[in-house]
Design a protein around this motif. Structure first.
Motif, PDB file in Angstrom:
ATOM      1  N   ALA A 139      29.743-107.458  59.949  1.00 50.83           N
ATOM      2  CA  ALA A 139      29.816-105.880  60.086  1.00 50.83           C
ATOM      3  C   ALA A 139      30.751-105.458  61.141  1.00 50.83           C
ATOM      4  O   ALA A 139      31.795-106.077  61.029  1.00 50.83           O
ATOM      5  CB  ALA A 139      28.363-105.275  60.523  1.00 50.83           C
ATOM      6  N   CYS A 140      30.884-104.225  61.579  1.00 50.12           N
ATOM      7  CA  CYS A 140      31.975-103.577  62.063  1.00 50.12           C
ATOM      8  C   CYS A 140      32.560-104.074  63.403  1.00 50.12           C
ATOM      9  O   CYS A 140      33.493-104.318  63.857  1.00 50.12           O
ATOM     10  CB  CYS A 140      31.752-102.245  62.616  1.00 50.12           C
ATOM     11  N   CYS A 141      31.650-105.050  64.049  1.00 47.58           N
ATOM     12  CA  CYS A 141      32.043-106.070  65.261  1.00 47.58           C
ATOM     13  C   CYS A 141      33.476-106.673  64.638  1.00 47.58           C
ATOM     14  O   CYS A 141      34.320-107.260  65.583  1.00 47.58           O
ATOM     15  CB  CYS A 141      31.330-106.861  65.919  1.00 47.58           C
ATOM     16  N   GLY A 164      28.566-108.981  63.849  1.00 48.13           N
ATOM     17  CA  GLY A 164      28.072-107.889  63.035  1.00 48.13           C
ATOM     18  C   GLY A 164      26.739-107.988  62.765  1.00 48.13           C
ATOM     19  O   GLY A 164      26.087-109.079  63.070  1.00 48.13           O
ATOM     20  N   THR A 165      26.057-106.771  62.417  1.00 47.64           N
ATOM     21  CA  THR A 165      24.550-106.918  62.150  1.00 47.64           C
ATOM     22  C   THR A 165      24.488-107.740  60.947  1.00 47.64           C
ATOM     23  O   THR A 165      25.123-108.036  60.121  1.00 47.64           O
ATOM     24  CB  THR A 165      24.338-105.416  61.463  1.00 47.64           C
ATOM     25  N   GLY A 176      28.562-108.592  70.500  1.00 46.20           N
ATOM     26  CA  GLY A 176      27.809-107.197  70.087  1.00 46.20           C
ATOM     27  C   GLY A 176      26.439-107.245  70.145  1.00 46.20           C
ATOM     28  O   GLY A 176      25.507-108.177  70.057  1.00 46.20           O
ATOM     29  N   ALA A 177      26.173-105.810  70.213  1.00 44.48           N
ATOM     30  CA  ALA A 177      24.549-105.644  70.464  1.00 44.48           C
ATOM     31  C   ALA A 177      23.623-106.020  69.123  1.00 44.48           C
ATOM     32  O   ALA A 177      22.473-106.599  69.293  1.00 44.48           O
ATOM     33  CB  ALA A 177      24.279-104.048  70.575  1.00 44.48           C
ATOM     34  N   CYS A 178      24.544-105.881  68.032  1.00 40.36           N
ATOM     35  CA  CYS A 178      23.640-106.353  66.853  1.00 40.36           C
ATOM     36  C   CYS A 178      23.504-107.681  66.905  1.00 40.36           C
ATOM     37  O   CYS A 178      22.552-108.074  66.567  1.00 40.36           O
ATOM     38  CB  CYS A 178      24.425-105.712  65.569  1.00 40.36           C
ATOM     39  N   ILE A 238      21.557-100.980  67.337  1.00 43.74           N
ATOM     40  CA  ILE A 238      20.882 -99.916  67.149  1.00 43.74           C
ATOM     41  C   ILE A 238      20.015 -99.990  65.657  1.00 43.74           C
ATOM     42  O   ILE A 238      19.096 -99.095  65.313  1.00 43.74           O
ATOM     43  CB  ILE A 238      21.865 -98.864  66.767  1.00 43.74           C
ATOM     44  N   PHE A 239      20.079-101.036  65.194  1.00 45.83           N
ATOM     45  CA  PHE A 239      19.240-101.287  63.860  1.00 45.83           C
ATOM     46  C   PHE A 239      18.065-102.186  64.166  1.00 45.83           C
ATOM     47  O   PHE A 239      17.197-102.708  63.236  1.00 45.83           O
ATOM     48  CB  PHE A 239      20.057-101.878  62.918  1.00 45.83           C
ATOM     49  N   GLY A 251      27.964-105.163  74.139  1.00 45.64           N
ATOM     50  CA  GLY A 251      28.843-104.056  73.742  1.00 45.64           C
ATOM     51  C   GLY A 251      28.666-103.571  72.148  1.00 45.64           C
ATOM     52  O   GLY A 251      28.095-104.320  71.461  1.00 45.64           O
ATOM     53  N   CYS A 252      29.253-102.487  72.005  1.00 42.55           N
ATOM     54  CA  CYS A 252      28.803-101.749  70.447  1.00 42.55           C
ATOM     55  C   CYS A 252      30.165-100.925  70.274  1.00 42.55           C
ATOM     56  O   CYS A 252      30.116 -99.691  70.324  1.00 42.55           O
ATOM     57  CB  CYS A 252      27.674-101.073  70.434  1.00 42.55           C
ATOM     58  N   PRO A 253      31.153-101.857  69.843  1.00 41.93           N
ATOM     59  CA  PRO A 253      31.446-103.194  69.823  1.00 41.93           C
ATOM     60  C   PRO A 253      31.874-103.611  71.173  1.00 41.93           C
ATOM     61  O   PRO A 253      32.747-102.829  71.734  1.00 41.93           O
ATOM     62  CB  PRO A 253      32.589-103.410  68.667  1.00 41.93           C
TER      63      PRO A 253
HETATM   64  S1  SF4 Z   1      27.347-103.854  67.799  1.00 45.11           S
HETATM   65 FE1  SF4 Z   1      28.015-101.742  66.928  1.00 45.11          FE
HETATM   66  S2  SF4 Z   1      30.060-102.259  66.332  1.00 45.11           S
HETATM   67 FE2  SF4 Z   1      28.890-104.338  66.353  1.00 45.11          FE
HETATM   68  S3  SF4 Z   1      28.208-104.608  64.341  1.00 45.11           S
HETATM   69 FE3  SF4 Z   1      26.722-103.530  65.876  1.00 45.11          FE
HETATM   70  S4  SF4 Z   1      26.924-101.339  65.381  1.00 45.11           S
HETATM   71 FE4  SF4 Z   1      28.686-102.522  64.819  1.00 45.11          FE
END
Ligand code: SF4
Length: 195
Positions: free
Chosen positions: A71-73, A109-110, A136-138, A144-145, A167-169
């Protein structure tokens, strides 16, 4: 829909569902840090040598990253691998499309439960010794998920994680700091002690 050999898509969906449910049930809590649970196994099997330094130097200067980014990271990893941040100085500039050629997984990523069996399989196919950075947090906790039924609440539910980068990210500087932590960890590996 019939796929061939009497197997239809419903059978495949059911099989996939069972694989994911089994993985979910076996991932109720986080796996311990790898250096602890590997101790006993390695001590039992490997004779003490004096080549730790040479081996560790080789390992920490040629970390090869496999490329299953979810994912986005990932975009921060891409930035980190650009010339500005220069991960070539760690011998990391070559990304490996085959896990058999890689010894580092960066979980950028998630992770969904549907994807989890494949990521676990990629990890199992990586060469030993191998390391995991939860980026990252995921990657650490589902981010957040985390409350979603579909998201793995941290890669450490299915893989042993060596370094966590919040971090996010996380920015590239944070990823570099995490890589440096991993390099320090690799430096301290001892074949004799198995850590
Ligand atoms: S930590 Fe933030 S940027 Fe990284 S995958 Fe999760 S939502 Fe995306």
């Amino acid at each position: 829909m019939e796929i061939g050999s009497g197997i239809n898509s419903m059978d495949l969906d059911l099989h996939e569902g069972h694989v994911i449910e089994d993985l979910k049930n076996s991932a109720a809590s986080a796996l311990p840090e790898p250096s602890r649970w590997l101790d006993e196994e390695i001590e039992r099997n490997i004779i003490t040598t004096t080549v730790d330094k040479l081996l560790n130097w080789g390992r920490k200067t040629s970390l090869w990253t496999e490329t299953s980014f979810t994912a986005c990271c990932t975009f921060e990893f891409i930035s980190t691998s650009s010339s500005r941040f220069d991960i070539a100085r760690f011998g990391m500039e070559v990304l490996r499309s085959s896990p058999r050629h890689a010894d580092l997984m960066i979980t950028a990523g998630t992770l969904t439960w549907k994807m989890a069996p494949q990521i676990k399989r990629v990890y199992e196919q990586m060469a030993e010794p191998k390391w995991v950075i939860a980026m990252g947090a995921c990657g650490i906790s589902g981010g957040i998920f985390a409350d979603s039924y579909a998201v793995v609440p941290g890669y450490n539910r299915i893989l042993p994680v060596d370094v966590y980068i919040p971090g996010c990210p996380p920015r590239p500087e944070a990823l570099l700091a995490g890589i440096e932590l991993l390099r320090k960890k690799i430096e301290k590996r001892s074949i004799a002690k198995g850590n």
